[in-house]
Design a protein around this motif. Sequence first.
Motif, mmCIF file in Angstrom:
data_model
loop_
_atom_site.group_PDB
_atom_site.id
_atom_site.type_symbol
_atom_site.label_atom_id
_atom_site.label_comp_id
_atom_site.label_asym_id
_atom_site.label_seq_id
_atom_site.Cartn_x
_atom_site.Cartn_y
_atom_site.Cartn_z
ATOM 1 N N PHE A 1 0.689 -0.965 0.209
ATOM 2 C CA PHE A 1 -0.041 -0.165 -0.112
ATOM 3 C C PHE A 1 0.606 1.275 0.046
ATOM 4 O O PHE A 1 1.901 1.371 0.634
ATOM 5 C CB PHE A 1 -0.683 0.068 1.184
ATOM 6 N N MET A 2 0.394 2.228 -0.533
ATOM 7 C CA MET A 2 1.671 3.520 -0.828
ATOM 8 C C MET A 2 0.252 4.645 -0.544
ATOM 9 O O MET A 2 0.740 5.316 0.277
ATOM 10 C CB MET A 2 1.473 4.015 -1.865
ATOM 11 N N GLU A 3 -0.903 4.753 -1.046
ATOM 12 C CA GLU A 3 -1.816 5.796 -0.159
ATOM 13 C C GLU A 3 -3.059 5.541 -1.179
ATOM 14 O O GLU A 3 -3.150 4.812 -2.229
ATOM 15 C CB GLU A 3 -1.236 7.128 -1.103
ATOM 16 N N MET A 4 -3.930 6.675 -0.179
ATOM 17 C CA MET A 4 -5.439 6.321 -1.783
ATOM 18 C C MET A 4 -5.682 7.679 -2.123
ATOM 19 O O MET A 4 -5.544 8.344 -0.993
ATOM 20 C CB MET A 4 -6.128 6.404 -0.609
ATOM 21 N N ASN A 5 -5.930 8.029 -2.740
ATOM 22 C CA ASN A 5 -6.822 9.026 -3.502
ATOM 23 C C ASN A 5 -8.311 9.415 -3.741
ATOM 24 O O ASN A 5 -9.464 8.641 -3.804
ATOM 25 C CB ASN A 5 -6.227 9.670 -5.236
ATOM 26 N N THR A 6 -8.713 10.025 -2.480
ATOM 27 C CA THR A 6 -10.175 9.860 -2.153
ATOM 28 C C THR A 6 -10.951 11.407 -3.088
ATOM 29 O O THR A 6 -12.125 11.943 -2.896
ATOM 30 C CB THR A 6 -10.469 10.288 -0.778
ATOM 31 N N ARG A 7 -10.427 10.822 -4.704
ATOM 32 C CA ARG A 7 -11.183 11.316 -5.583
ATOM 33 C C ARG A 7 -11.736 10.777 -6.636
ATOM 34 O O ARG A 7 -10.972 9.651 -7.259
ATOM 35 C CB ARG A 7 -10.540 12.320 -5.758
ATOM 36 N N LEU A 8 -11.653 11.517 -7.839
ATOM 37 C CA LEU A 8 -11.719 10.525 -9.535
ATOM 38 C C LEU A 8 -10.616 10.809 -9.857
ATOM 39 O O LEU A 8 -9.762 12.032 -9.426
ATOM 40 C CB LEU A 8 -12.439 11.115 -10.296
ATOM 41 N N GLN A 9 -10.090 9.664 -10.484
ATOM 42 C CA GLN A 9 -8.593 10.104 -10.999
ATOM 43 C C GLN A 9 -8.708 11.049 -12.543
ATOM 44 O O GLN A 9 -9.606 10.333 -12.756
ATOM 45 C CB GLN A 9 -7.802 8.633 -10.654
ATOM 46 N N VAL A 10 -7.105 11.615 -12.646
ATOM 47 C CA VAL A 10 -7.394 11.851 -14.241
ATOM 48 C C VAL A 10 -7.622 10.906 -14.933
ATOM 49 O O VAL A 10 -7.658 10.545 -16.265
ATOM 50 C CB VAL A 10 -5.922 12.591 -14.037
ATOM 51 N N GLU A 11 -6.835 10.090 -14.741
ATOM 52 C CA GLU A 11 -6.607 8.373 -15.750
ATOM 53 C C GLU A 11 -7.504 7.589 -15.513
ATOM 54 O O GLU A 11 -7.724 6.735 -15.742
ATOM 55 C CB GLU A 11 -5.215 7.679 -14.906
ATOM 56 N N HIS A 12 -9.307 7.874 -14.765
ATOM 57 C CA HIS A 12 -9.921 7.114 -14.511
ATOM 58 C C HIS A 12 -11.089 6.632 -16.540
ATOM 59 O O HIS A 12 -11.300 5.590 -16.312
ATOM 60 C CB HIS A 12 -11.106 7.990 -14.198
#
Length: 698
Positions: free
Chosen positions: A293-304
């Motif tokens: 595990f590195m981190e969690m982005n709590t949103r939509l990603q650019v690469e979705h």
Amino acid sequence: MFKKILIANRGEIACRVAATARRLGVQTVAVYSDADAQAKHVSACDEAIHIGGSAPKDSYLQWARIIAAAQATGAQAIHPGYGFLSENADFARACAAAGVVFIGPPAAAIEAMGLKAESKRLMEQAGVPLVPGYHGAAQDPALLQREADRIGYPVLIKASAGGGGKGMRAVESSADFAAALASCQREARSSFGDDAVLLEKYVQRPRHIEIQVFADSHGHCVYLHERDCSVQRRHQKVLEEAPAPGLTPALRQQMGQAAVAAAQAVGYVGAGTVEFIVEQADYAQPEAMRFYFMEMNTRLQVEHPVTEAITGVDLVEWQLRVAAGEALPLQQHELRLQGHAIEARICAENPDQQFLPATGTLAVYRKPAHCAFERGPLRFDDGVREGDAISPFYDSMIAKLIVHADTREQALARLDAALAQTHIVGLATNVQFLRHVVRSPSFAQARLDTALIPREAARLFDQDPVGLPLAVAAATAQTLLDERALETPDPFSRRDGWCSHPSADAARRRLAFEYRGQPVDATLIYARDASVQLCVEPPAVQAAQADAEAAAAVAPAAAAADCAGPLRFHSLPAGSAWALELGFGGHSSRASVYMLSEQVHVFTPQGAAQIVEIDRLAHAGDHALEGGRLSAPMPGKVLSFCVSAGEAVKKGQPLALMEAMKMEHTLSAPADGTVAELLYAPGDQVSEGAELLRFVPA
């Protein structure tokens, strides 16, 4: 479902959200800054509200104004997009307090995943694999040194509140740790107001693989498979693809289940991305991969979009439905992988100058044929139009090009062809660099890790895919076409070499160019049968010519034998471009040619090039230096002057330092001369083209 939503963002993602909302019959409200008054996302929405100045802190980060705009227009919910306020827990709470739905996760989940050290402690409790390291609150330098020695070198120091590569250093030995720690803490304090760090084992041959997760308020959570985002520069993504090449089905399932466990551990609702670092002992041994595990982005990603392509799911639609209280449309067993997708981020930057950001106007902005917005095998998501300006206030990304095919090999071929058809003139971009990456052996063979770009540097930077002969031939053909378009039928007015009593000298014409910083001479020879011969003399050949007149000889030097031959071209005007079928030196090619000021921009299937007509450059240069002015290349802040008024300087000597788009830029003397006057002071904000100092050439 909501009847009206406000989109608290700009550019490509605002247009993307508006497109799905329109398909669902949901009305949209845009917000815009001074710089974005005429932006594409404003016209993409049903209503638009002005919220402040051009800088984000004066507009897109002003959440009180954004919430007031939602209330004034009757918007029931706010979609934050990504960046800006998308991961701001205080904003999410303020929306709830105002009675407006925040289309994103609960504020508590944002906070839990916002700090790297705290999130890793939560993941450890949830049984999610972690990179060996130290994530404690104690920050005594001596303790951190001991922990680094325990973990073993190389070790990675990371700002706990960081992102985007800031406050991050790889340390190779114990002796280097103290200095690297101090540097990280200074950068973290400056960038995030928090100098806390964590330590991790530095993973060898690391791949950046992330899992798209989605949860609803009814207790359901699924993973929509993975994306590989290993190709990065300055710790920022360049190319993303889904699914990740080389993963075994067992590893794909393990990572998906770990991502779901991570989301459930913080009570997640909505779209999120769990990022893992994957260690690989060898590129050919996927069974030996280990993920952490590195981190969690709590949103939509650019690469979705690549996830949407391989699953057939509209993630923005899911966001709207889940935020409105609906259950997830599909469960885990109903999700299927379909083919392979790759996304290329097209940015305003100069890769050959360490990815220096660029600003300017999209004088030419041509997209690939048959591309669509949102759906299809060739998708082009953007928030700009031809004629728009790329300003220094926001991110340098211009657009996202997404391709989808049955196999990775087909997707690679489709992406390269689409990039070849992407023509942007007016500012530097990374389009050709992306083509070099896609064609590189490492990427083509899926030997992926975060060191791919430096490993393939010899193939990626300072390349010349067009070549001198073809570039000169295209520029010459464009010059002749441009002249003929302005001429009358009167033969005495023609400038193509025609004369009533031709002689050997009269049938020749000399042209001068500059290509890749070097002067190039070309000779046009007009034959009686109306054919045209072109002789191109590269810089090395020119230097070997002792007599200037000898350079115009019909037979070029042996070294330039491949730079001579009949010039044939067939043209069809295409907007502001000439589309050419070009033949020269035994080689035929297609080319699209655009003229902007003194530069001729040549686009071919092999690549793109810029070549300068010396005559035009000399004219433009004389005009620019008239009055002795040196101007700001883009809006920004004057950091300092390197010289004083009255000081004599040499060509190339630094004169001033500017800061724009979070990067420093040096203005140098164009020739030997004297600085007559400094027109600004350090700290002053200046607009593009502002005269910074008066310069008198020697």
